[in-house]
Design a protein around this motif. Structure first.
Motif, PDB file in Angstrom:
ATOM      1  N   LYS A 163       2.062   6.526  -6.964  1.00  0.00           N
ATOM      2  CA  LYS A 163       1.215   7.497  -7.427  1.00  0.00           C
ATOM      3  C   LYS A 163       1.559   8.829  -7.344  1.00  0.00           C
ATOM      4  CE  LYS A 163      -3.769   8.438  -7.411  1.00  0.00           C
ATOM      5  NZ  LYS A 163      -4.885   7.588  -7.423  1.00  0.00           N
ATOM      6  N   ILE A 191      -0.153   2.171 -11.358  1.00  0.00           N
ATOM      7  CA  ILE A 191      -0.183   1.343  -9.631  1.00  0.00           C
ATOM      8  C   ILE A 191      -0.719   0.000  -9.701  1.00  0.00           C
ATOM      9  CG2 ILE A 191      -0.029   3.302  -8.318  1.00  0.00           C
ATOM     10  CD1 ILE A 191      -2.882   3.225  -8.084  1.00  0.00           C
ATOM     11  N   ILE A 218      -7.870   1.177  -6.938  1.00  0.00           N
ATOM     12  CA  ILE A 218      -7.214   0.518  -7.709  1.00  0.00           C
ATOM     13  C   ILE A 218      -7.864  -1.069  -7.371  1.00  0.00           C
ATOM     14  CG2 ILE A 218      -5.578   0.577  -5.950  1.00  0.00           C
ATOM     15  CD1 ILE A 218      -3.723  -0.956  -7.486  1.00  0.00           C
ATOM     16  N   ILE A 271       0.906  -1.224   0.110  1.00  0.00           N
ATOM     17  CA  ILE A 271      -0.014   0.054   0.113  1.00  0.00           C
ATOM     18  C   ILE A 271       0.906   1.233   0.080  1.00  0.00           C
ATOM     19  CG2 ILE A 271      -1.638   1.274   1.363  1.00  0.00           C
ATOM     20  CD1 ILE A 271      -2.948  -1.094   0.325  1.00  0.00           C
ATOM     21  N   ARG A 323       2.477   1.737  -3.516  1.00  0.00           N
ATOM     22  CA  ARG A 323       1.343   2.085  -4.326  1.00  0.00           C
ATOM     23  C   ARG A 323       1.320   3.656  -4.258  1.00  0.00           C
ATOM     24  NH1 ARG A 323      -2.922  -2.826  -4.159  1.00  0.00           N
ATOM     25  NH2 ARG A 323      -3.922  -1.484  -2.798  1.00  0.00           N
ATOM     26  N   ASP A 327      -8.086   1.285   0.281  1.00  0.00           N
ATOM     27  CA  ASP A 327      -7.461   0.416  -1.002  1.00  0.00           C
ATOM     28  C   ASP A 327      -6.809  -1.010   0.099  1.00  0.00           C
ATOM     29  OD1 ASP A 327      -7.795   1.794  -2.945  1.00  0.00           O
ATOM     30  OD2 ASP A 327      -5.881   2.638  -3.141  1.00  0.00           O
ATOM     31  N   TYR A 343      -5.050  -4.641   0.872  1.00  0.00           N
ATOM     32  CA  TYR A 343      -3.998  -5.398   0.435  1.00  0.00           C
ATOM     33  C   TYR A 343      -4.569  -6.787   0.663  1.00  0.00           C
ATOM     34  CZ  TYR A 343      -2.737  -5.135   5.454  1.00  0.00           C
ATOM     35  OH  TYR A 343      -2.776  -5.231   6.956  1.00  0.00           O
TER      36      TYR A 343
END
Lengths: 137, 124, 286
Positions: free
Chosen positions: A25, A42, B46, A18, A21, B12, B14
């Motif tokens: 970004k 990403i 994402i 995370i 990413r 987001d 994981y």
């Protein structure tokens, strides 16, 4: 091609993904990449980092802003010291997986990148490099 | 008649969190005998192949328990990326927003809304 | 360059300028429709002034700091000319004709001193050649900018998204559908779907000249992305020859709603949304 800025991150645990990413970004936003471009970058990064964690217990990820012919881009390099890939050509095919995944990781990451390079040696490890240009499709 | 479950994913995820979501949600479907599952991913920036697989799994597992799954609110950039990645989420219904997702679910299971809607809201 | 040669040139600036402007005006390619004589004289004066000052500094390297002013003026000038529509020949004549002006002056002055004449000629020649290169480089750069801007504009105007009904968008695609166009079409369409909350998008390809497997792949990608968002796509405007090519190429569009005309696509969209369109009982004006 010239490197304008560079940073190396260690990827050892899932939550590192995370953070990585978000960092990727940030780089993409810095050079003015479009929303779709950022998302493709990403997502590709996410696939490659997962491979690194799953098959090689982690490794290093290098983030760079590069420039070529006056166009900026983000280059990501993933290096691990894992078992390596026996048949790179086979691993690049859609639907091929030694694990229990969909087998879209490597070929998908390639489709999401503007440039893609993979080097692997059995017993030594794997290095994957991807670039997305600011104006790339 | 069963109810709908609404899950809003707000960060987001994981992989391990995504797996936990799959597990929790399927248990919830079983416990509540829900007929429909709405997964709101409008805040998700994402969706990679793993997350895509989890969404597909949730849909297939719910289906076996007689519940339909609708993924709502996917961002345009995420949709374009998924197509390029080669994932089209077959078997998963999609809708623009929660409201349209509910409508779709009602049509799919022939459900008539009662006076009061009972919704489970799970935030992550 | 000998400092006295540089001083001599500087002293005779007026003569050089006159000869130069004369050269430019007598050239058959002079674009007096694009640039007035006064402006031409002024531009020439500016450049010559800066150039002679730089030469006077003893430097002769165009990349050195003393020549920064010269390259600035040259770049500015050739970019402007590229935008105004000058041809490459017309643009390069500007610097080339200065050469002639220098030579005729030096010839007259140093006819008894061939060594000095030779040295000055070679040096000036090198310098002006480099100036020519800078001119051409920036001229092409200017042209490229024009082309890029036009491409952007074309892509923008050629992909309108029209709201034809509450919940129905139409997208007439005109021209070839390549990867870059597809990307723009897809982004515009999906953005509009979000903004208007539309459930159906009609892609009309009547204006697409040919559909090969690549174009078909682009269409399929657009449809897939639309579906992921939770909207449905109808492709309309499929002409007979396009239907033929699609089948001959073995492209499978069976999962996609396709219609021959925009009207029938609209009809399908209405029925999907449960909308009914009827003629009224009242008298109409037609």
């Amino acid at each position: 091609m010239m490197t304008l800025s560079k940073e190396t991150l260690a990827i050892q645990r899932e939550p590192d993904v995370i953070y990585f990413r978000n960092k990727a970004k940030e780089y993409a936003v810095k050079i003015g990449m479009s929303m779709v471009g950022q998302t493709k970058l990403i997502t590709a990064a996410s696939e490659l980092v997962r491979n690194m964690l799953r098959y090689a217990n982690g490794g290093n990820a290098i983030l760079e802003i590069v420039i070529r012919n006056n166009v900026k881009g983000v280059r990501l390099t993933f290096t691990d010291k894992g078992p390596g890939i026996k048949d790179v050509k086979q691993a690049m095919q859609d639907g091929f997986s030694t694990g229990r995944s969909l087998g879209l990781g490597l070929p998908g990451a390639k489709r999401l990148s503007n440039e893609f390079d993979i080097k692997s040696e059995v017993g030594k490890g794997t290095t994957v490099t991807i670039i997305r240009w600011k104006n790339g499709l | 008649m069963g109810e709908f479950l609404l899950v809003t994913i707000q960060v987001d995820l994981y992989d391990r969190l995504a797996l936990a979501l799959e597990n929790d949600l399927i248990n919830m479907v079983s416990k509540t005998e829900a007929r429909g599952v709405l997964i709101d991913i409008s805040a998700v920036s994402i969706v990679d192949s793993f997350m895509g697989r989890i969404l597909g799994n949730i849909a297939s597992m719910s289906k076996i328990m007689d519940a339909e799954t609708v993924v709502v609110g996917m961002q345009p950039a995420v949709a374009i990326t998924l197509v390029e990645l080669g994932l089209t989420l077959t078997g998963v219904y999609t809708a623009l927003d929660v409201e349209k997702g509910m409508e779709l679910l009602r049509n799919k299971i022939g459900y008539q809304p009662k006076e009061e809607e009972d919704l489970y809201d799970d935030f992550i | 360059m000998k400092s006295e040669t540089a001083a001599f040139l500087k002293k005779n600036k007026k003569r050089i300028l006159e000869a130069w402007v004369q050269n430019q005006m007598s050239d058959s390619t002079l674009r007096d429709d694009l640039i007035s004589n006064e402006e031409l004289s002024k531009q020439s004066d500016d450049l010559l002034d800066t150039l002679l000052k730089a030469v006077g500094s003893g430097e002769l390297n165009l990349e050195s700091e003393s020549f920064q002013g010269v390259t600035d003026i040259l770049s500015e000038l050739s970019i402007t000319r590229a935008r105004q529509g000058f041809s490459p020949r017309e643009t390069s004549m500007f610097v080339m004709s200065l050469k002639k002006a220098f030579y005729s002056l030096l010839d007259a002055q140093y006819k008894d001193d061939p060594a000095t004449l030779y040295q000055a000629s070679v040096e000036l020649n090198n310098l002006l050649d480099h100036m020519s290169i800078v001119t051409m480089e920036t001229f092409i750069q200017g042209r490229e900018e024009v082309i890029l801007r036009q491409t952007d504009e074309m892509n923008e105007i050629s992909t309108p998204v029209i709201r034809v009904w509450e919940g129905i968008l139409a997208l007439p695609i005109i021209g070839t559908l390549d990867s870059a166009r597809t990307q723009i079409v897809m982004e515009n369409l999906l953005q509009q779907i979000v903004e208007t909350g539309s459930r159906i998008a009609i892609l009309d390809i009547s204006g697409v000249p040919t559909v090969d497997s690549l174009v078909a792949q682009h269409l399929i990608k657009t449809v897939s992305a639309t579906r992921l968002m939770g909207a449905e796509c109808i492709i309309s405007g499929i002409r007979a020859e396009i239907a033929q090519t699609i089948v001959h190429l073995g492209i499978d569009l069976s999962n996609i709603n396709t219609k021959a005309s925009l009207a029938s696509a609209l009809k399908l969209a209405y029925s999907m949304l449960g909308i009914e369109v009827r003629r009224t009982e009242r008298k109409t004006i037609f």
